[in-house]
Design a protein around this motif. Structure first.
Motif, mmCIF file in Angstrom:
data_model
loop_
_atom_site.group_PDB
_atom_site.id
_atom_site.type_symbol
_atom_site.label_atom_id
_atom_site.label_comp_id
_atom_site.label_asym_id
_atom_site.label_seq_id
_atom_site.Cartn_x
_atom_site.Cartn_y
_atom_site.Cartn_z
ATOM 1 N N ASP A 123 0.860 -1.180 0.000
ATOM 2 C CA ASP A 123 0.000 0.000 0.000
ATOM 3 C C ASP A 123 0.900 1.234 0.000
ATOM 4 O OD1 ASP A 123 -1.733 2.116 0.442
ATOM 5 O OD2 ASP A 123 -2.945 1.051 1.925
ATOM 6 N N TYR A 124 0.940 1.935 -1.142
ATOM 7 C CA TYR A 124 1.827 3.091 -1.251
ATOM 8 C C TYR A 124 1.450 4.192 -0.259
ATOM 9 C CZ TYR A 124 3.861 1.242 -5.552
ATOM 10 O OH TYR A 124 4.530 0.470 -6.468
ATOM 11 N N GLN A 125 0.174 4.293 0.104
ATOM 12 C CA GLN A 125 -0.243 5.345 1.022
ATOM 13 C C GLN A 125 0.382 5.159 2.401
ATOM 14 O OE1 GLN A 125 -1.992 8.235 0.552
ATOM 15 N NE2 GLN A 125 -1.718 7.711 -1.593
ATOM 16 N N LEU A 126 0.536 3.927 2.836
ATOM 17 C CA LEU A 126 1.130 3.661 4.144
ATOM 18 C C LEU A 126 2.623 3.968 4.173
ATOM 19 C CD1 LEU A 126 -0.627 0.316 5.170
ATOM 20 C CD2 LEU A 126 -1.122 2.639 5.967
ATOM 21 N N VAL A 127 3.232 4.062 2.995
ATOM 22 C CA VAL A 127 4.675 4.307 2.916
ATOM 23 C C VAL A 127 4.940 5.675 2.293
ATOM 24 C CG1 VAL A 127 6.883 3.189 2.313
ATOM 25 C CG2 VAL A 127 4.828 1.819 2.481
ATOM 26 N N ARG A 128 3.919 6.518 2.282
ATOM 27 C CA ARG A 128 4.040 7.796 1.576
ATOM 28 C C ARG A 128 5.144 8.681 2.157
ATOM 29 N NH1 ARG A 128 -0.865 12.179 0.634
ATOM 30 N NH2 ARG A 128 0.288 13.572 -0.762
ATOM 31 N N ARG A 129 5.268 8.697 3.484
ATOM 32 C CA ARG A 129 6.311 9.521 4.086
ATOM 33 C C ARG A 129 7.701 9.035 3.687
ATOM 34 N NH1 ARG A 129 6.804 10.059 10.554
ATOM 35 N NH2 ARG A 129 6.722 7.799 10.320
ATOM 36 N N ASP A 130 7.897 7.731 3.682
ATOM 37 C CA ASP A 130 9.208 7.174 3.347
ATOM 38 C C ASP A 130 9.552 7.455 1.884
ATOM 39 O OD1 ASP A 130 9.686 5.226 5.888
ATOM 40 O OD2 ASP A 130 7.591 5.243 5.280
ATOM 41 N N ILE A 131 8.551 7.331 1.000
ATOM 42 C CA ILE A 131 8.780 7.641 -0.411
ATOM 43 C C ILE A 131 9.128 9.116 -0.578
ATOM 44 C CG2 ILE A 131 7.688 7.761 -2.684
ATOM 45 C CD1 ILE A 131 6.030 5.305 -1.885
ATOM 46 N N ALA A 132 8.447 9.982 0.188
ATOM 47 C CA ALA A 132 8.756 11.410 0.136
ATOM 48 C C ALA A 132 10.184 11.674 0.586
ATOM 49 C CB ALA A 132 7.767 12.188 0.999
ATOM 50 N N ALA A 133 10.631 10.962 1.631
ATOM 51 C CA ALA A 133 12.000 11.138 2.120
ATOM 52 C C ALA A 133 13.013 10.743 1.058
ATOM 53 C CB ALA A 133 12.209 10.312 3.388
ATOM 54 N N VAL A 134 12.728 9.650 0.364
ATOM 55 C CA VAL A 134 13.612 9.228 -0.732
ATOM 56 C C VAL A 134 13.683 10.303 -1.804
ATOM 57 C CG1 VAL A 134 13.793 7.596 -2.661
ATOM 58 C CG2 VAL A 134 13.350 6.754 -0.352
ATOM 59 N N LYS A 135 12.527 10.838 -2.163
ATOM 60 C CA LYS A 135 12.469 11.865 -3.209
ATOM 61 C C LYS A 135 13.228 13.129 -2.801
ATOM 62 C CE LYS A 135 10.898 13.619 -7.092
ATOM 63 N NZ LYS A 135 11.462 14.975 -6.990
ATOM 64 N N VAL A 136 13.161 13.499 -1.512
ATOM 65 C CA VAL A 136 13.861 14.683 -1.019
ATOM 66 C C VAL A 136 15.374 14.472 -1.052
ATOM 67 C CG1 VAL A 136 14.320 16.052 1.053
ATOM 68 C CG2 VAL A 136 11.965 15.521 0.405
ATOM 69 N N ALA A 137 15.816 13.313 -0.613
ATOM 70 C CA ALA A 137 17.259 13.054 -0.506
ATOM 71 C C ALA A 137 17.920 12.824 -1.859
ATOM 72 C CB ALA A 137 17.497 11.845 0.401
ATOM 73 N N MET A 138 17.185 12.261 -2.804
ATOM 74 C CA MET A 138 17.743 11.812 -4.077
ATOM 75 C C MET A 138 18.529 12.891 -4.830
ATOM 76 S SD MET A 138 15.722 9.822 -7.146
ATOM 77 C CE MET A 138 14.226 10.747 -6.845
ATOM 78 N N PRO A 139 17.951 14.051 -5.145
ATOM 79 C CA PRO A 139 18.723 15.040 -5.906
ATOM 80 C C PRO A 139 19.880 15.630 -5.120
ATOM 81 C CG PRO A 139 16.615 15.961 -5.230
ATOM 82 C CD PRO A 139 16.571 14.506 -4.891
ATOM 83 N N GLN A 140 19.741 15.736 -3.788
ATOM 84 C CA GLN A 140 20.802 16.324 -2.987
ATOM 85 C C GLN A 140 22.038 15.441 -2.957
ATOM 86 O OE1 GLN A 140 20.436 19.520 -1.424
ATOM 87 N NE2 GLN A 140 22.644 19.228 -1.523
ATOM 88 N N VAL A 141 21.826 14.133 -2.798
ATOM 89 C CA VAL A 141 22.956 13.202 -2.779
ATOM 90 C C VAL A 141 23.693 13.243 -4.110
ATOM 91 C CG1 VAL A 141 23.607 10.768 -2.669
ATOM 92 C CG2 VAL A 141 21.960 11.696 -1.027
#
Length: 425
Positions: free
Chosen positions: A327-345
């Motif tokens: 269920d992507y909704q239950l992991v929405r925060r974690d997916i958002a964290a990945v998206k935030v970190a990705m371009p910075q790294v």
């Protein structure tokens, strides 16, 4: 039970992919062909033998379920695979998981009718055609609340009018999946629908193909993000995907897993930059010895290694959570964290590698400038970083309750008094 090892059978597949990529796929990045151009016989002649090898290894379209010709591996295994595929722009097409086709195939599989699957999904899965996802708009970006492209019923047809911006792969697509407003009075999540629009439909105009960064927009370059105008584009009523008013929900389904795949491919790019940085450090000589002797160089390498490994663990944990909850909704925060970190790294690692190469690093004879542009693109694609930061923060804050508005729960004198009261007779 915690386990950081890949099962031997799948690791054997990954080892084959690593060697296959090195010898057969990565060299294709230096040829003047576009893997999305399925109408070019030279492209097909190059892709077909490689795709067949992938099929024989049971790795074709691995993101799909077995019923659709994929492997149903789950997000963790897909992440480990994409970590290798990210080394080459040809790799996704060779392995049948190229964007936007992979996401389009997923939503066609989940929400398409039998006829839609027969006409559009199966040729896409077979690698015979390419597709386009046409969502964002010039005046509204990716905010669906600002979309103005309309679709109105007229007899037995829908008629589309409007403009779309950055429609990936538009010039090579055999069909477009277009998001348009069908009920302007409804709330944002209910007012739009998705339409399957064949590329030969009258009224579709590619105003221009937009290049990213230093890419050109001419036919010989890779500028395939179309600025598309739809003028009285007429499609049958049965070309709605998933039902009227369902576009927002379908789009969220489409984006969740794709962000994880992008993240692991980003790790491959960051590692390429890291390898070149380390190679430069031990190769380049100064009057005081190799660059690797300098503490600032060592700091760049240490910081980069830590960032890459931290990010990789975050991505794999998020993939594991998706597999666990389904269920992507239950992991929405974690997916958002990945998206935030990705371009910075990616930005940080590439910038260090670029600077360590001096003038060569900023030239067009090294890959760093394109990598840096890719980092900025990743901060915008699939929703800008700022939006995902808001999602992450809001979901986190829901877990907390208000405390004393003046001193809070960490106030030491208050804590001492409470503790003393507990132990006093």
């Amino acid at each position: 039970m915690w386990d950081f090892e890949t099962d031997p059978e799948y690791q054997e597949k990954l080892d084959w992919v690593t060697e296959f990529m090195r010898t057969e796929v990565e060299p294709l990045d230096f040829v003047a062909l576009d893997p999305y151009d399925k109408k070019n016989p030279d492209v097909l002649a190059t892709l077909r033998p490689l795709q067949q090898q992938v099929r024989e290894r049971g790795l074709w379209a691995a993101h799909l379920t077995s019923e659709l010709g994929g492997q149903g591996y789950g997000q963790v295994k897909l992440a480990l695979l994409n970590e290798i595929l990210g080394r080459s722009r040809w790799a996704p097409s060779v392995f049948g998981c190229q964007a936007p086709d992979s996401g389009n195939a997923e939503i066609l599989a989940l929400f398409g009718t039998d006829e839609q699957k027969r006409r559009y999904l199966q040729p896409l899965l077979d690698g015979e055609i390419s597709s386009c996802y046409s969502m964002t708009e010039p005046q509204g970006g990716s905010d669906p609340g600002l979309f103005v492209t309309r679709a109105e019923r007229d007899g037995q047809s829908w008629v589309l009018n409007g403009e779309k911006w950055f429609s990936s792969n538009a010039r090579h697509a055999s069909f477009f999946i277009v998001m348009a407003v069908t009920n302007p009075e409804a709330r944002t999540r209910d007012k739009m629908s998705l339409f399957i629009v064949p590329a030969e439909t009258p009224g579709i105009e590619i105003v221009r193909n937009v290049g990213v960064g230093t890419e050109g927009s001419g036919s010989a370059d890779h500028g395939t993000h179309g600025y598309v105008r739809y003028t009285d584009v007429r499609v049958p009523l049965d070309h709605v995907l998933g039902g009227e008013g369902q576009a927002f929900a379908i789009a969220q389904t489409r984006l969740g897993g794709g962000r994880i795949h992008h993240a692991m491919r980003t790790i491959a790019m960051a590692r390429r930059a890291f390898d070149l940085m380390c190679e430069r450090a031990v190769s380049r000589q100064t009057r005081q010895g190799p660059l690797s002797n300098f503490q600032l160089t060592q700091e760049k390498i240490a910081d980069s290694w830590v960032q890459i490994e931290q990010f990789r663990l975050l991505v794999l944990r998020t993939a594991w959570l998706i597999d666990k909850h389904q269920d992507y909704q239950l992991v929405r925060r974690d997916i958002a964290a990945v998206k935030v970190a990705m371009p910075q790294v990616l930005h940080d690692v590439v910038q260090r590698a670029m600077h360590l190469h001096g003038a060569l690093g900023v030239s067009n004879e090294m890959p760093f400038v394109k990598m840096m542009v890719a980092a900025q693109s990743l901060a915008i694609a699939d929703g800008p970083t700022e939006v995902h930061k808001l999602t992450l923060a809001r979901r986190t804050l829901k877990e907390y309750e208000p405390a004393d508005p003046v001193f809070g729960s960490g106030h030491l004198p208050t804590r001492r008094a409470e503790a003393q009261a507990r132990i006093s007779p």
